[in-house]
Design an enzyme around this catalytic site. Structure first.
Site, PDB file in Angstrom:
ATOM      1  N   ARG A 156      -0.033   7.601  -2.807  1.00  0.00           N
ATOM      2  CA  ARG A 156       0.383   8.683  -1.912  1.00  0.00           C
ATOM      3  C   ARG A 156       1.850   9.045  -2.133  1.00  0.00           C
ATOM      4  NH1 ARG A 156      -1.647   6.080   3.481  1.00  0.00           N
ATOM      5  NH2 ARG A 156      -2.121   4.377   2.046  1.00  0.00           N
ATOM      6  N   TRP A 157       2.665   8.027  -2.381  1.00  0.00           N
ATOM      7  CA  TRP A 157       4.092   8.257  -2.651  1.00  0.00           C
ATOM      8  C   TRP A 157       4.257   9.161  -3.866  1.00  0.00           C
ATOM      9  CZ3 TRP A 157       7.539   7.174  -6.623  1.00  0.00           C
ATOM     10  CH2 TRP A 157       8.901   7.162  -6.300  1.00  0.00           C
ATOM     11  N   ASP A 189       0.837  -1.199   0.000  1.00  0.00           N
ATOM     12  CA  ASP A 189       0.000   0.000   0.000  1.00  0.00           C
ATOM     13  C   ASP A 189       0.872   1.250   0.000  1.00  0.00           C
ATOM     14  OD1 ASP A 189      -2.370   1.410   0.022  1.00  0.00           O
ATOM     15  OD2 ASP A 189      -2.617   1.308   2.194  1.00  0.00           O
ATOM     16  N   GLU A 211     -11.896  -5.034  -5.179  1.00  0.00           N
ATOM     17  CA  GLU A 211     -12.468  -3.710  -4.938  1.00  0.00           C
ATOM     18  C   GLU A 211     -11.763  -2.615  -5.746  1.00  0.00           C
ATOM     19  OE1 GLU A 211     -11.670  -5.816  -2.263  1.00  0.00           O
ATOM     20  OE2 GLU A 211     -13.768  -6.455  -2.215  1.00  0.00           O
ATOM     21  N   ASN A 212     -10.577  -2.902  -6.272  1.00  0.00           N
ATOM     22  CA  ASN A 212      -9.810  -1.873  -6.980  1.00  0.00           C
ATOM     23  C   ASN A 212     -10.427  -1.462  -8.316  1.00  0.00           C
ATOM     24  OD1 ASN A 212      -6.515  -3.009  -5.857  1.00  0.00           O
ATOM     25  ND2 ASN A 212      -7.921  -1.498  -4.970  1.00  0.00           N
ATOM     26  N   SER A 227      -7.898  -5.477   4.666  1.00  0.00           N
ATOM     27  CA  SER A 227      -8.435  -5.227   3.324  1.00  0.00           C
ATOM     28  C   SER A 227      -8.765  -6.497   2.538  1.00  0.00           C
ATOM     29  CB  SER A 227      -7.464  -4.349   2.529  1.00  0.00           C
ATOM     30  OG  SER A 227      -7.396  -3.060   3.092  1.00  0.00           O
TER      31      SER A 227
END
Length: 242
Positions: A24-25, A20, A67-68, A196
């Protein structure tokens, strides 16, 4: 049945990772999310290569969940292209380094070209045994158990199994991971403390490690540090130790 010894080996035999933090990275660097996914794919290569030195025989990584699909169309398309590119570019290196690759998850929703590449990579590396890399692609724990239950119910319906034969061991043989030992350690990067929908059945007795490091920054040194803490844990498997 699980061993009730409360000691662990120096390092886990099977490590599962929820990778994960790619998006954000990238955002922190002012780049699009797919830039982070590409960086994350390069990190996979490093961690796979680090496994033999760490005594890790089995590595399972969560690449794309059921879910992605809810992500933007452009991100999903970019990820699917990345998976195809990864397989084509890494196949020979994985083979040469003794890595056996398998995929788990529901392949029905994946495009035919990607599925063909997955099938070919599994066949190409089938004789390897140095590291067993399992890639969870279009995978969800609940979906996996549901599909396993459906296959098991079909066997009962056809008379090949009696309902009296149905137990945890029997159901395990219908899971996507029937060829794997259960994970000893599950790592999640990026600071999120949830599982998750990943390996729900298999992780019943796994140790968990939630770390703040974003996946593209998860170096082999960070990997070694996390593994070093595993051997200090007591694994009781529900038993009470004196």
């Amino acid at each position: 049945m699980p061993d009730t010894d409360n000691t662990t080996s120096e390092n886990p035999n099977h490590v599962a990772i929820i990778m994960d933090g790619n998006g954000r990275w990238a955002t922190l660097r002012g780049r699009p999310r797919l830039f982070g996914h590409h960086a994350g794919a390069r990190r996979v290569r490093e961690i796979v290569r680090a496994c033999p030195d760490q005594g890790v025989k089995y590595l399972t990584i969560f690449a794309f969940s059921t879910e992605n699909w809810k992500r933007t169309q452009s991100e999903v398309a970019g990820l699917m292209a990345l998976f195809r590119r990864y397989i084509m570019r890494e196949a020979k290196a994985l083979f040469d380094e003794g890595v056996r690759v398998r995929f788990i998850g529901d392949r029905i929703k994946l495009d035919a070209k990607l599925v063909a590449l997955m099938d070919n990579l599994e066949l190409y590396t089938a004789g390897n045994d140095k590291v067993h890399l399992t890639i969870a692609l279009n995978y969800g724990g609940r979906d996996e158990v549901t599909r396993a239950a459906q296959r098991l119910a079909f066997e009962v319906e056809q008379g090949r199994l009696s309902y009296k034969d149905v137990d945890a061991e029997t159901l395990s043989k219908f899971l996507d991971t029937r060829f794997l030992p259960d994970p000893d350690l599950v790592i999640r990067t990026s600071g999120e403390a949830r599982i998750s929908n990943f390996l729900l059945w298999q992780s019943a007795y796994a140790e968990y490690e939630f770390i703040d490091t974003l996946w593209p920054d998860f170096s082999k040194e960070v990997f070694a540090q996390v593994l070093s803490g595993y051997g200090k844990r007591e694994r009781r498997f529900g038993a009470v130790m004196a």
